[in-house]
Design an enzyme around this catalytic site. Sequence first.
Site, PDB file in Angstrom:
ATOM      1  N   HIS A  72       0.796  -1.106  -0.068  1.00 18.35           N
ATOM      2  CA  HIS A  72       0.144  -0.053   0.080  1.00 18.35           C
ATOM      3  C   HIS A  72       0.508   1.429  -0.227  1.00 18.35           C
ATOM      4  O   HIS A  72       1.609   1.166   0.882  1.00 18.35           O
ATOM      5  CB  HIS A  72      -0.864   0.207   1.092  1.00 18.35           C
ATOM      6  CG  HIS A  72      -1.775  -1.160   1.180  1.00 18.35           C
ATOM      7  ND1 HIS A  72      -3.458  -0.538   1.913  1.00 18.35           N
ATOM      8  CD2 HIS A  72      -2.155  -2.015   0.062  1.00 18.35           C
ATOM      9  CE1 HIS A  72      -4.495  -1.747   1.678  1.00 18.35           C
ATOM     10  NE2 HIS A  72      -3.735  -2.705   0.989  1.00 18.35           N
ATOM     11  N   PRO A 293      -3.084   0.912  18.578  1.00 20.20           N
ATOM     12  CA  PRO A 293      -3.498   0.656  17.578  1.00 20.20           C
ATOM     13  C   PRO A 293      -3.377   1.479  15.953  1.00 20.20           C
ATOM     14  O   PRO A 293      -2.939   1.523  15.360  1.00 20.20           O
ATOM     15  CB  PRO A 293      -4.561  -0.861  17.601  1.00 20.20           C
ATOM     16  CG  PRO A 293      -5.497  -0.531  18.101  1.00 20.20           C
ATOM     17  CD  PRO A 293      -4.411   0.065  19.940  1.00 20.20           C
ATOM     18  N   LYS A 297       1.390   0.335  15.093  1.00 21.69           N
ATOM     19  CA  LYS A 297       2.482   0.581  15.460  1.00 21.69           C
ATOM     20  C   LYS A 297       3.082  -1.198  16.318  1.00 21.69           C
ATOM     21  O   LYS A 297       4.718  -0.882  16.375  1.00 21.69           O
ATOM     22  CB  LYS A 297       2.949   1.710  16.016  1.00 21.69           C
ATOM     23  CG  LYS A 297       3.606   3.052  15.250  1.00 21.69           C
ATOM     24  CD  LYS A 297       4.585   2.789  14.485  1.00 21.69           C
ATOM     25  CE  LYS A 297       4.060   4.391  13.330  1.00 21.69           C
ATOM     26  NZ  LYS A 297       4.665   3.854  11.497  1.00 21.69           N
ATOM     27  N   TYR A 385       4.231   6.678   9.313  1.00 24.51           N
ATOM     28  CA  TYR A 385       2.845   5.316   9.283  1.00 24.51           C
ATOM     29  C   TYR A 385       4.081   5.100   8.585  1.00 24.51           C
ATOM     30  O   TYR A 385       4.279   3.430   8.723  1.00 24.51           O
ATOM     31  CB  TYR A 385       2.226   6.340   8.651  1.00 24.51           C
ATOM     32  CG  TYR A 385       0.534   4.826   8.716  1.00 24.51           C
ATOM     33  CD1 TYR A 385       0.756   4.382   7.653  1.00 24.51           C
ATOM     34  CD2 TYR A 385      -0.131   4.735   9.116  1.00 24.51           C
ATOM     35  CE1 TYR A 385      -0.112   2.985   7.920  1.00 24.51           C
ATOM     36  CE2 TYR A 385      -0.974   4.167   9.475  1.00 24.51           C
ATOM     37  CZ  TYR A 385      -1.482   3.149   8.324  1.00 24.51           C
ATOM     38  OH  TYR A 385      -2.198   2.089   8.120  1.00 24.51           O
TER      39      TYR A 385
HETATM   40  C1  PHB Z   1      -5.724  -4.284  10.676  1.00 23.86           C
HETATM   41  O1  PHB Z   1      -5.975  -5.418  11.878  1.00 23.86           O
HETATM   42  O2  PHB Z   1      -5.834  -4.001   9.534  1.00 23.86           O
HETATM   43  C2  PHB Z   1      -5.396  -2.717  11.316  1.00 23.86           C
HETATM   44  C3  PHB Z   1      -5.330  -2.223  12.352  1.00 23.86           C
HETATM   45  C4  PHB Z   1      -4.819  -0.971  13.066  1.00 23.86           C
HETATM   46  C5  PHB Z   1      -4.148  -0.166  12.318  1.00 23.86           C
HETATM   47  C6  PHB Z   1      -4.487  -0.531  10.440  1.00 23.86           C
HETATM   48  C7  PHB Z   1      -4.166  -1.995  10.705  1.00 23.86           C
HETATM   49  O3  PHB Z   1      -3.932   0.558  12.518  1.00 23.86           O
END
Ligand code: PHB
Length: 394
Positions: A72, A293, A297, A385
């Site tokens: 991505h 989350p 990270k 990010y």
């Molecule tokens: C995911 O579980 O795909 C996920 C969780 C938190 C994020 C991004 C993706 O910030």
Amino acid sequence: MRTQVAIIGAGPSGLLLGQLLHKAGIDAVILERQTGDYVLGRIRAGVLEQVTIDLLDEAGVGQRMHQEGLVHGGFDMLFKGERHRIDMNKLTGGKNVMVYGQTEVTRDLMDARATAGLTTIYEAANVAVHDFDSAKPRVTYEKDGKQHEITCDFIAGCDGFHGVCRASAPRSAIKEFEKVYPFGWLGVLSDTPPVHEELIYVNSPRGFALCSQRSETRSRYYLQVPLTDKVEQWSDQAFWDELKLRLDPEARAKLVTGPSIEKSIAPLRSFVTEPLRFGRMFLAGDAGHIVPPTGAKGLNLAATDVKYLSNAIIEFYQDKSESGIDSYSERCLKRIWRAERFSWWFTSLMHNFPENGAIGQKLQEAELDYIIHSEAGARSVAENYVGLPLDFGH
Ligand code: PHB
Ligand code: APR
């Protein structure tokens, strides 16, 4: 039993450490209190930074990730009913992230460890760590009704937030920093095609939402919910209805719903332990820190802790030097606090904080407007990010 490194915990941190040490010819035994299937059953995040991708390649477990992972170059931020794309690839001079579930990372590491015939003791009960303030640390545990002991040179505490290693550090030697957020994430995994080819982070008056994915046929969605909510209160239909109310018309129309194959509520916290070293015992991954989350990270921080720790242990044996061991904690914490800051900031920006009143939502929208319309603002989001380089040190 005798080994060079006793690793507590067979999650991503413990397994990756075991693999990197094995590649360097260093013997390690992993003790895990659960079964392997239980560990694989935990559904966690799924966004890998380039540094993590490189570490998994270095560990020799990157093949399936490159075959099945989704690269991505950006993600969308949805607020005030409009979607805006953060073009990470352009803003960071070509960097991307890889969407590949933590469960798959764990599976790849487990398979590599089994193929190499390395020792992982599952269902190890009452693990305890001893004498880590000496040059001869020990680990004891129970298995099949018998008490066992492992003598080693180092103990790696890869046993997560609720593990025994941090809890065993002398209280006088440890400082813990914690912030608990006043909401949780209700997550659903479904075998439905993702609503969009990239992730969508949503700040809506009804609360945060995230549209993520695991593959072209498996999706992962999250809703901000009150901490008092119980997962039993949320039927699949209620989840999909609420998600639609937080999405823009285009995503709402494209959303494919289906039965949840996993549904759970997770609390959010920021947490850091200082230091991460106690004599011959080291904390790595969730054992030493937790991030909300939102910034994806957690797994990436665990991977770089493990890289720094494996380098330090390899240097000890190969160069008879303790400089890596001595600098491990400080080196990790510089990176950890940068990731903690971004994760806290992104969480504060994207979630509803009713206690901040209507002006709180307006101030968030003003900051989002700034980020979207300022290249400097968008670049700040993008570079955090995609993650900091491994040799980050300032
Ligand atoms: C995911 O579980 O795909 C996920 C969780 C938190 C994020 C991004 C993706 O910030
Ligand atoms: N004895 C043995 N094993 C233990 C003990 C103990 N006393 N306590 C915990 N464990 C095991 C857990 O069962 C778990 O399998 O340690 C492992 C820790 O794994 P994780 O919690 O996944 O932590 P880590 O390997 O650091 O991975 C961090 O996981 O929680 C996510 O967001 C986080 O993505 C990040 C990743």
